[in-house]
Enzyme design. Sequence first.
Site: not given
Length: 263
Positions: A9, A11
């Site tokens: 991922d 963020d």
Amino acid sequence: MRRTAAFFDLDKTIIAKSSALAFSKPFQAGGLISRRAVLRSAYAQFVYLVGGADHDQMEKLRQFMSQLCAGWDVATVREIVADTLHNIVDPIVYAEAVRLIEEHHAAGRDVIIVSTSGSEVVEPIGAMLGADHVVATRLEIVDGKYTGEFDFYAYAENKAVAIRELAEQRGYDLSRCYAYSDSVTDVPMLEAVGNPYAVNPDKELRKVAASSGWPVLVFSRPVALGSPVKLPPAKPTLAALAVGGLAVVGGAIVLNRRRGSSA
């Protein structure tokens, strides 16, 4: 032996903020969003950093984006991102994530970023970080402008589906692959691989990690990629940072404002 990969991922896993919200001021300067929208983005960033985003919040944001993105010029968005990428993203990349990416590459694994943010933001960031591939939200484009509709929304179960499809295409053995995320909304992605890790997990993901026996990693050192500060060379990140058993608010806000309209 089949190939392997590490799925990240973006963020709060690789970078310390929401990637898309980080560009709100450059988009204002480029005439894409209003000052009010910038302030709203700043508030969303605060909420995201403090508490993460649950499914209801993400659905509200998806609807908001769909309503407001229509009419944005794609070339303008890409130009703004290209011109401001290093100034915006460089200072917020976690040193621990950079080290981990290096370790996976050194082990012969592909590194793939899987993010709810728009592809126009994620792809340049992925290239900057040396990722081998990117999975990101794609918005429909007609005549060089966004329509406000989604071609693909890289969120929750959709991330897991994309990972499985990529594994089939590239011959990855998912049982030997790795995945990293901070959000409970990415549990499907984490469950799709044999080696899931929670990174700076939100409250709900921390509970899942504890019950599932997933290692938890703590990344706390944002550092500019071009900084002379040396990354910690001592122990491998996986061993050094494991501390227990384990859009994104604004995922594609880069695409969520009609050019020249008010908030």
